[in-house]
Motif scaffolding. Structure first.
Motif, PDB file in Angstrom:
ATOM      1  N   GLN A  13       1.901   6.964  21.498  1.00 48.01           N
ATOM      2  CA  GLN A  13       1.985   7.728  20.261  1.00 48.01           C
ATOM      3  C   GLN A  13       3.137   7.253  19.377  1.00 48.01           C
ATOM      4  O   GLN A  13       3.040   7.311  18.144  1.00 48.01           O
ATOM      5  CB  GLN A  13       2.163   9.222  20.593  1.00 48.01           C
ATOM      6  CG  GLN A  13       2.104  10.138  19.390  1.00 48.01           C
ATOM      7  CD  GLN A  13       0.745  10.116  18.712  1.00 48.01           C
ATOM      8  OE1 GLN A  13      -0.264   9.818  19.364  1.00 48.01           O
ATOM      9  NE2 GLN A  13       0.716  10.405  17.422  1.00 48.01           N
ATOM     10  N   ALA A  14       4.209   6.776  19.981  1.00 51.07           N
ATOM     11  CA  ALA A  14       5.330   6.260  19.183  1.00 51.07           C
ATOM     12  C   ALA A  14       4.894   5.054  18.357  1.00 51.07           C
ATOM     13  O   ALA A  14       5.324   4.879  17.208  1.00 51.07           O
ATOM     14  CB  ALA A  14       6.497   5.886  20.100  1.00 51.07           C
ATOM     15  N   GLY A  15       4.064   4.207  18.911  1.00 51.25           N
ATOM     16  CA  GLY A  15       3.576   3.062  18.148  1.00 51.25           C
ATOM     17  C   GLY A  15       2.685   3.484  16.998  1.00 51.25           C
ATOM     18  O   GLY A  15       2.709   2.880  15.910  1.00 51.25           O
ATOM     19  N   ILE A  16       1.914   4.542  17.183  1.00 48.69           N
ATOM     20  CA  ILE A  16       1.056   5.027  16.105  1.00 48.69           C
ATOM     21  C   ILE A  16       1.902   5.560  14.956  1.00 48.69           C
ATOM     22  O   ILE A  16       1.650   5.280  13.769  1.00 48.69           O
ATOM     23  CB  ILE A  16       0.101   6.102  16.644  1.00 48.69           C
ATOM     24  CG1 ILE A  16      -0.835   5.509  17.714  1.00 48.69           C
ATOM     25  CG2 ILE A  16      -0.707   6.731  15.522  1.00 48.69           C
ATOM     26  CD1 ILE A  16      -1.764   6.502  18.346  1.00 48.69           C
ATOM     27  N   ALA A  63       3.598   2.711  13.122  1.00 54.15           N
ATOM     28  CA  ALA A  63       2.653   1.967  12.293  1.00 54.15           C
ATOM     29  C   ALA A  63       2.327   2.730  11.029  1.00 54.15           C
ATOM     30  O   ALA A  63       2.184   2.151   9.947  1.00 54.15           O
ATOM     31  CB  ALA A  63       1.382   1.674  13.091  1.00 54.15           C
ATOM     32  N   GLN A  64       2.214   4.064  11.129  1.00 58.07           N
ATOM     33  CA  GLN A  64       1.942   4.868   9.945  1.00 58.07           C
ATOM     34  C   GLN A  64       3.120   4.869   8.990  1.00 58.07           C
ATOM     35  O   GLN A  64       2.954   4.884   7.768  1.00 58.07           O
ATOM     36  CB  GLN A  64       1.587   6.298  10.360  1.00 58.07           C
ATOM     37  CG  GLN A  64       0.263   6.408  11.105  1.00 58.07           C
ATOM     38  CD  GLN A  64      -0.035   7.823  11.559  1.00 58.07           C
ATOM     39  OE1 GLN A  64       0.819   8.718  11.404  1.00 58.07           O
ATOM     40  NE2 GLN A  64      -1.215   8.028  12.137  1.00 58.07           N
ATOM     41  N   ALA A  65       4.351   4.886   9.554  1.00 58.48           N
ATOM     42  CA  ALA A  65       5.540   4.896   8.687  1.00 58.48           C
ATOM     43  C   ALA A  65       5.672   3.605   7.896  1.00 58.48           C
ATOM     44  O   ALA A  65       6.164   3.602   6.756  1.00 58.48           O
ATOM     45  CB  ALA A  65       6.793   5.132   9.536  1.00 58.48           C
ATOM     46  N   SER A  66       5.290   2.514   8.498  1.00 56.56           N
ATOM     47  CA  SER A  66       5.424   1.218   7.827  1.00 56.56           C
ATOM     48  C   SER A  66       4.129   0.739   7.194  1.00 56.56           C
ATOM     49  O   SER A  66       3.985  -0.438   6.882  1.00 56.56           O
ATOM     50  CB  SER A  66       5.905   0.168   8.838  1.00 56.56           C
ATOM     51  OG  SER A  66       4.953   0.049   9.888  1.00 56.56           O
ATOM     52  N   SER A  67       3.209   1.625   7.042  1.00 59.37           N
ATOM     53  CA  SER A  67       1.916   1.221   6.472  1.00 59.37           C
ATOM     54  C   SER A  67       2.056   0.944   4.989  1.00 59.37           C
ATOM     55  O   SER A  67       2.996   1.397   4.323  1.00 59.37           O
ATOM     56  CB  SER A  67       0.863   2.303   6.714  1.00 59.37           C
ATOM     57  OG  SER A  67       1.252   3.520   6.086  1.00 59.37           O
ATOM     58  N   ALA A  68       1.134   0.286   4.467  1.00 57.35           N
ATOM     59  CA  ALA A  68       1.159  -0.073   3.048  1.00 57.35           C
ATOM     60  C   ALA A  68       0.971   1.139   2.157  1.00 57.35           C
ATOM     61  O   ALA A  68       1.475   1.196   1.031  1.00 57.35           O
ATOM     62  CB  ALA A  68       0.081  -1.103   2.750  1.00 57.35           C
ATOM     63  N   LEU A 107       4.449   2.775   1.619  1.00 57.25           N
ATOM     64  CA  LEU A 107       5.255   1.966   0.732  1.00 57.25           C
ATOM     65  C   LEU A 107       4.798   2.080  -0.709  1.00 57.25           C
ATOM     66  O   LEU A 107       5.602   2.179  -1.641  1.00 57.25           O
ATOM     67  CB  LEU A 107       5.209   0.502   1.196  1.00 57.25           C
ATOM     68  CG  LEU A 107       5.854   0.214   2.558  1.00 57.25           C
ATOM     69  CD1 LEU A 107       5.647  -1.243   2.927  1.00 57.25           C
ATOM     70  CD2 LEU A 107       7.341   0.560   2.530  1.00 57.25           C
ATOM     71  N   LEU A 108       3.488   2.080  -0.890  1.00 58.50           N
ATOM     72  CA  LEU A 108       2.968   2.220  -2.250  1.00 58.50           C
ATOM     73  C   LEU A 108       3.262   3.601  -2.822  1.00 58.50           C
ATOM     74  O   LEU A 108       3.533   3.766  -4.006  1.00 58.50           O
ATOM     75  CB  LEU A 108       1.464   1.937  -2.254  1.00 58.50           C
ATOM     76  CG  LEU A 108       1.073   0.492  -1.923  1.00 58.50           C
ATOM     77  CD1 LEU A 108      -0.436   0.370  -1.844  1.00 58.50           C
ATOM     78  CD2 LEU A 108       1.630  -0.451  -2.965  1.00 58.50           C
ATOM     79  N   ALA A 109       3.191   4.621  -1.956  1.00 59.92           N
ATOM     80  CA  ALA A 109       3.482   5.984  -2.442  1.00 59.92           C
ATOM     81  C   ALA A 109       4.941   6.113  -2.862  1.00 59.92           C
ATOM     82  O   ALA A 109       5.279   6.701  -3.898  1.00 59.92           O
ATOM     83  CB  ALA A 109       3.143   7.005  -1.346  1.00 59.92           C
ATOM     84  N   SER A 110       5.870   5.580  -2.071  1.00 59.13           N
ATOM     85  CA  SER A 110       7.287   5.649  -2.428  1.00 59.13           C
ATOM     86  C   SER A 110       7.588   4.851  -3.686  1.00 59.13           C
ATOM     87  O   SER A 110       8.383   5.256  -4.537  1.00 59.13           O
ATOM     88  CB  SER A 110       8.146   5.151  -1.260  1.00 59.13           C
ATOM     89  OG  SER A 110       7.814   3.800  -0.969  1.00 59.13           O
ATOM     90  N   THR A 119       1.923  -6.564   8.078  1.00 54.56           N
ATOM     91  CA  THR A 119       1.071  -7.258   9.038  1.00 54.56           C
ATOM     92  C   THR A 119       1.788  -7.628  10.316  1.00 54.56           C
ATOM     93  O   THR A 119       1.149  -7.980  11.297  1.00 54.56           O
ATOM     94  CB  THR A 119       0.513  -8.545   8.406  1.00 54.56           C
ATOM     95  OG1 THR A 119       1.609  -9.359   8.004  1.00 54.56           O
ATOM     96  CG2 THR A 119      -0.358  -8.217   7.200  1.00 54.56           C
ATOM     97  N   GLU A 120       3.121  -7.605  10.311  1.00 54.82           N
ATOM     98  CA  GLU A 120       3.841  -7.955  11.528  1.00 54.82           C
ATOM     99  C   GLU A 120       3.814  -6.813  12.520  1.00 54.82           C
ATOM    100  O   GLU A 120       3.490  -5.661  12.185  1.00 54.82           O
ATOM    101  CB  GLU A 120       5.284  -8.318  11.178  1.00 54.82           C
ATOM    102  CG  GLU A 120       5.428  -9.620  10.389  1.00 54.82           C
ATOM    103  CD  GLU A 120       6.868  -9.899  10.041  1.00 54.82           C
ATOM    104  OE1 GLU A 120       7.723  -9.037  10.363  1.00 54.82           O
ATOM    105  OE2 GLU A 120       7.133 -10.952   9.439  1.00 54.82           O
ATOM    106  N   ASP A 121       4.091  -7.111  13.742  1.00 59.41           N
ATOM    107  CA  ASP A 121       4.084  -6.108  14.796  1.00 59.41           C
ATOM    108  C   ASP A 121       5.279  -5.183  14.609  1.00 59.41           C
ATOM    109  O   ASP A 121       6.453  -5.621  14.682  1.00 59.41           O
ATOM    110  CB  ASP A 121       4.133  -6.796  16.155  1.00 59.41           C
ATOM    111  CG  ASP A 121       3.981  -5.791  17.277  1.00 59.41           C
ATOM    112  OD1 ASP A 121       4.234  -6.166  18.432  1.00 59.41           O
ATOM    113  OD2 ASP A 121       3.605  -4.633  17.005  1.00 59.41           O
ATOM    114  N   PRO A 122       5.036  -3.891  14.346  1.00 60.38           N
ATOM    115  CA  PRO A 122       6.189  -2.983  14.155  1.00 60.38           C
ATOM    116  C   PRO A 122       6.945  -2.709  15.440  1.00 60.38           C
ATOM    117  O   PRO A 122       8.077  -2.230  15.416  1.00 60.38           O
ATOM    118  CB  PRO A 122       5.534  -1.714  13.604  1.00 60.38           C
ATOM    119  CG  PRO A 122       4.136  -1.767  14.115  1.00 60.38           C
ATOM    120  CD  PRO A 122       3.763  -3.217  14.169  1.00 60.38           C
TER     121      PRO A 122
END
Length: 562
Positions: free
Chosen positions: A435-438, A441-446, A449-452, A550-553
């Motif tokens: 779950q930590a990886g999920i 991944a959501q925090a660093s999703s595009a 970033l676009l919303a911020s 695209t990199e591994d978070p």
């Protein structure tokens, strides 16, 4: 090429020159010979074809004797014939001098007259004088003169049909009357009943003439026919039919000419005429079906064994002593099986590999069984057991590196890549972070970033669009591009509006499926070579942000429990 019959015998020198000329024409160095019409003659045509026979030879090279003659003349047509029975007009009232003495016609003499010879001819009676015939001069060709059916009227054959139909009707009526008068099929009894039914003639009716007996025998011989036999009253022989008339001929089962080959000489049809009908249900499945069904294959094997044994010097004959052949054949098959088992055992004992000969059940290898299973409308099993699912030869449901789902179970719609559903990792054979990886991944999703970036653009001041700020940003742009601050000396200020615009353009490129490395490399290379476009700091930041997606978070993730 002129034939030797027309030009005479050639001398040795002329013959040699003729041979050299023919060889040159065949080689193509000399022009081909021309016929009478100016057409070239193929020099490769054999001499027995190009040389005209003596009765058609004209002395000049020609192939007209090989061509079909033209029959354009109307006299050579096959339908030209005499009009039979055509008269020249009304007949004369009295006999004329020089006319036929029998019928009175002027077109023939008495010896050529076709009328019935009269007791007193028309010359003496002047009665029933026939009209003159029309003498026709029909010019016929070679074929028409020798055609045996030329001038024949096909309508005349109808009289033969009518005559035979009348005879057959009378014969059928006679048979019906005979069946009504007697019940036996004995020829002698039928003949006796027929004689008794006649009117009494002179003499004893039991001793009639031989002609009467033959006539009665011809009439009532069909009543004494046996099954499968026919009495031919003209030749006095008994002919046995080859098949019963109720049986359908093999070639009539399927009228398609491409259905199966039928041999009329032996009356055999090896293949089945109806391909879509099973052999067990068909009335006739072909001669090969009967040949290879039942005990026929065993008989063929026994005959082959007898022939092979006789060829090797053994006294085995199937027809002379079938019991001996059967016993020897059984002994031969038993020894053959024992020898096969012995050979197999010796090979396995010497080389090994017995474990490869042992195969699993057919149900496990093919995933198919003959068990009956009945399902309901909802898909539930009512009767029997549900069929086992067929599995592939490749490993299934293999989880590695602490994953609980297989690779390809999750698809990232923002980047268009596949990954693991358990941790949303898009790196193949990576370690599962759960779950930590999920969440990472959501925090660093595009999308985040676009919303911020969009929020920062909204909160930016409208005064930033003034001319003074544009000039300042332009000077900063020149300073950023051509100063040492690009390599890390000092702080770099980013324009939020230009950053949001660069992020949107980068997102559009991602949606179009452009490759990052190829696109950025080509863009930078083109910018350096042409100098028409300089990459701004905002574009570089947008490119870094897209690469970060695209990199591994979890590349640097360290599990604290271990």
């Amino acid at each position: 090429m002129a034939s030797s019959s027309a030009v005479g015998k050639l001398s040795r020198e002329e013959f040699r020159r003729q041979k050299d000329l023919d060889a040159a024409r065949k080689a193509g160095t000399a022009p081909a010979a021309l016929d009478e019409e100016g057409r070239p003659i193929n020099p490769h045509i054999p001499q027995y074809i190009s040389q005209a026979p003596w009765y058609l030879d004209t002395g000049a090279p020609s192939l007209n004797h090989q061509r079909r003659p033209d029959y354009d003349d109307s006299s050579n047509k096959l339908d030209n014939w005499y009009d039979r029975g055509v008269k020249a007009g009304p007949a004369a009232k009295k006999y004329r001098k020089g006319a036929c003495e029998n019928c009175g016609a002027m077109t023939h003499k008495k010896q050529d007259c076709l009328e019935r010879p009269r007791k007193k001819g028309a010359k003496f009676t002047n009665k029933n004088i026939q009209a003159d015939e029309i003498i026709q001069d029909v010019a016929t060709g070679y074929d028409a003169k020798r055609d045996r059916w030329n001038g024949y009227d096909a309508a005349e054959h109808k009289q033969i049909y009518e005559e035979y139909e009348a005879v057959e009707a009378a014969r059928q009526k006679l048979r019906e009357d005979e069946i009504d008068n007697q019940t036996t099929t004995d020829l002698a009894a039928v003949r006796k009943v027929a004689k008794a039914g006649k009117t009494e003639k002179e003499g004893d009716p039991d001793f009639g003439s031989s002609e009467d007996e033959d006539a009665d025998e011809d009439k009532y011989a069909d009543a004494a026919d046996a099954v499968g036999q026919k009495m031919d009253t003209k030749t006095r022989i008994t002919v046995r039919n080859l098949r019963i008339r109720e049986d359908t001929a093999k070639y009539l089962i399927n009228l398609d000419p491409e259905s199966a080959y039928y041999d009329p000489k032996t009356r055999s049809m090896r293949d089945a005429p109806l391909k879509n009908v099973p052999p067990e249900e068909a009335t006739f499945a072909g001669d090969n079906f009967f040949r290879y069904s039942g005990e026929a294959p065993e008989v063929q094997k026994l005959q082959l064994f007898a022939w092979n044994a006789a060829a090797r010097g053994n006294d085995v004959h199937l027809n002379a002593n079938p019991t001996q052949g059967e016993l020897l054949h059984g002994e031969f098959r038993q020894k053959k099986e024992e020898l096969k088992d012995t050979t197999k055992s010796s090979i396995l004992a010497k080389y090994g590999g017995a474990e490869y000969l042992e195969s699993g059940p057919k149900e496990l290898r093919q995933g198919q069984t003959e068990e009956y299973v009945e399902y309901s409308r909802t898909g539930q099993v009512i009767k029997g057991r549900e069929r086992a699912k067929a599995r592939s030869k490749y490993p299934e449901d293999v989880y590695v590196n602490n994953h609980t789902e297989v690779w390809g179970s999750w698809y990232d719609t923002s980047t268009g890549t596949w990954g693991y559903a358990c941790c949303h990792s898009i790196i193949h054979i990576s370690y599962c972070s759960g779950q930590a990886g999920i969440e990472a991944a959501q925090a660093s999703s595009a999308q985040n970033l676009l919303a911020s970036a969009a929020a920062s653009v909204i909160t930016a001041e409208k005064v930033a669009q003034s001319d003074a700020k544009e000039a300042a940003s332009a000077s900063e742009k020149v300073e950023q591009n051509y100063s040492k601050k690009r390599v890390g000396e000092g702080d770099v200020k980013l324009d939020k509006e230009r950053l949001a615009q660069a992020i949107n353009e980068e997102k559009k490129r991602k949606m179009r499926g452009e490759d990052d490395d190829d696109r950025s490399g080509k863009k930078r290379k083109g910018a350096l070579e042409s100098g028409s476009h300089d990459v701004t700091e905002e574009e570089l930041e947008a490119y870094r942000m897209s690469r970060r997606m695209t990199e591994d978070p979890m590349a640097n993730y360290v599990d604290s429990e271990y």
